[in-house]
Design an enzyme around this catalytic site. Structure first.
Site, mmCIF file in Angstrom:
data_model
loop_
_atom_site.group_PDB
_atom_site.id
_atom_site.type_symbol
_atom_site.label_atom_id
_atom_site.label_comp_id
_atom_site.label_asym_id
_atom_site.label_seq_id
_atom_site.Cartn_x
_atom_site.Cartn_y
_atom_site.Cartn_z
ATOM 1 N N HIS A 1 80.528 4.788 42.088
ATOM 2 C CA HIS A 1 80.851 5.166 40.704
ATOM 3 C C HIS A 1 81.240 3.947 39.903
ATOM 4 O O HIS A 1 81.859 3.012 40.407
ATOM 5 C CB HIS A 1 81.972 6.212 40.666
ATOM 6 C CG HIS A 1 83.167 5.855 41.494
ATOM 7 N ND1 HIS A 1 83.185 5.979 42.875
ATOM 8 C CD2 HIS A 1 84.375 5.359 41.146
ATOM 9 C CE1 HIS A 1 84.354 5.590 43.335
ATOM 10 N NE2 HIS A 1 85.102 5.190 42.307
ATOM 11 N N HIS B 1 83.442 2.727 36.703
ATOM 12 C CA HIS B 1 84.505 3.092 35.761
ATOM 13 C C HIS B 1 84.155 2.446 34.419
ATOM 14 O O HIS B 1 83.945 1.223 34.357
ATOM 15 C CB HIS B 1 85.857 2.514 36.204
ATOM 16 C CG HIS B 1 86.374 3.031 37.511
ATOM 17 N ND1 HIS B 1 87.362 3.985 37.610
ATOM 18 C CD2 HIS B 1 86.064 2.699 38.791
ATOM 19 C CE1 HIS B 1 87.637 4.218 38.883
ATOM 20 N NE2 HIS B 1 86.867 3.451 39.625
HETATM 21 P P1 5GP Z 1 88.066 4.546 42.959
HETATM 22 O O1 5GP Z 1 89.531 4.440 43.270
HETATM 23 O O2 5GP Z 1 87.308 5.052 44.166
HETATM 24 O O3 5GP Z 1 87.455 3.323 42.360
HETATM 25 O O4 5GP Z 1 87.949 5.636 41.815
HETATM 26 C C1 5GP Z 1 87.961 7.008 42.061
HETATM 27 C C2 5GP Z 1 88.332 7.658 40.772
HETATM 28 O O5 5GP Z 1 88.074 9.032 40.867
HETATM 29 C C3 5GP Z 1 89.823 7.504 40.416
HETATM 30 O O6 5GP Z 1 89.955 6.810 39.188
HETATM 31 C C4 5GP Z 1 90.320 8.935 40.347
HETATM 32 O O7 5GP Z 1 91.248 9.130 39.322
HETATM 33 C C5 5GP Z 1 89.042 9.717 40.124
HETATM 34 N N1 5GP Z 1 89.098 11.074 40.625
HETATM 35 C C6 5GP Z 1 89.489 11.453 41.872
HETATM 36 N N2 5GP Z 1 89.403 12.798 41.995
HETATM 37 C C7 5GP Z 1 88.937 13.258 40.809
HETATM 38 C C8 5GP Z 1 88.637 14.567 40.329
HETATM 39 O O8 5GP Z 1 88.778 15.582 41.021
HETATM 40 N N3 5GP Z 1 88.172 14.663 39.047
HETATM 41 C C9 5GP Z 1 87.982 13.557 38.259
HETATM 42 N N4 5GP Z 1 87.507 13.771 37.018
HETATM 43 N N5 5GP Z 1 88.260 12.306 38.687
HETATM 44 C C10 5GP Z 1 88.729 12.162 39.944
#
Ligand code: 5GP
Length: 187
Positions: free
Chosen positions: A173, A175
């Site tokens: 993903h 951001h």
């Molecule tokens: P990472 O930490 O893997 O780079 O980012 C994962 C992102 O997914 C985090 O910013 C977190 O807030 C988001 N996230 C996790 N669970 C959910 C969810 O159930 N719904 C949404 N919209 N975002 C989520």
């Protein structure tokens, strides 16, 4: 009195930055006050590997736990979002990608852009030549999202890769962050 005032100012500054989503680790203790027989945990770990987040303060542990099951093929929360089994605020969608608001925003605009088919792309570090097209598509979708959100003149695209970057969901993903002055370097 002066030192109390300084402490108060410093803690207020830290608090206000944390509320705006900045990583602002606590200062290390005065070296002369350290008990070498039982050093504080913060000194046992290289600081560059410390992932802190204003919301949970426990991003590092969550990222390590997520990494353990990253390549088992287990579905992630994003599969449920793609299947619309759990709600999300979708801001852009086409046949290959989905973009939706992050549930824990780190900026006034914080959108996640994901491929609808994971196809082994648990993280950017797993990309293979066959993924080149979808990777380009994701980046272009990030630009479309920035336009839609009114931040195209100033935004940041971030990909956290692996536990040392605090990746917590093993479905690639992007951001897309903006809507405030972003600082550099990131935490
Ligand atoms: P990472 O930490 O893997 O780079 O980012 C994962 C992102 O997914 C985090 O910013 C977190 O807030 C988001 N996230 C996790 N669970 C959910 C969810 O159930 N719904 C949404 N919209 N975002 C989520």
């Amino acid at each position: 009195m002066a030192s109390t005032a300084a402490l108060t100012t410093s803690s207020l500054l830290r608090r206000s930055r944390a509320l705006r989503g900045h990583v602002f680790p606590k200062p290390l203790p005065n070296p002369s006050s350290i008990n070498l027989a039982r050093p504080p945990p913060a000194l046992l770990r290289p600081r560059r590997f410390m992932c802190r987040n204003a919301a949970s303060g426990n991003e590092e542990a969550a990222a390590k736990a997520a990494a353990k099951i990253a390549d088992t093929g287990a579905p992630t929360i994003f599969d449920k979002i793609i299947a619309k089994e759990i709600p999300s605020t979708i801001v852009y969608e086409d046949d290959k990608v989905l973009a939706f608001q992050d549930v824990n925003p780190q900026a006034p605009v914080h959108i996640l852009v994901i491929p609808k088919m994971r196809d082994g792309l648990t993280q950017l570090g797993k990309a293979e030549p066959r993924h080149a097209e979808v990777l380009g598509h994701l980046l272009f979708a990030a630009k479309l999202v920035a336009e839609k959100e009114g931040i195209v003149d100033g935004f940041r695209v971030v990909i956290n890769n692996g536990p040392e970057a605090c990746q917590s969901v093993y479905h690639l993903h992007l951001h897309v962050l903006g809507g405030r002055q972003l600082k550099w370097p990131p935490g």
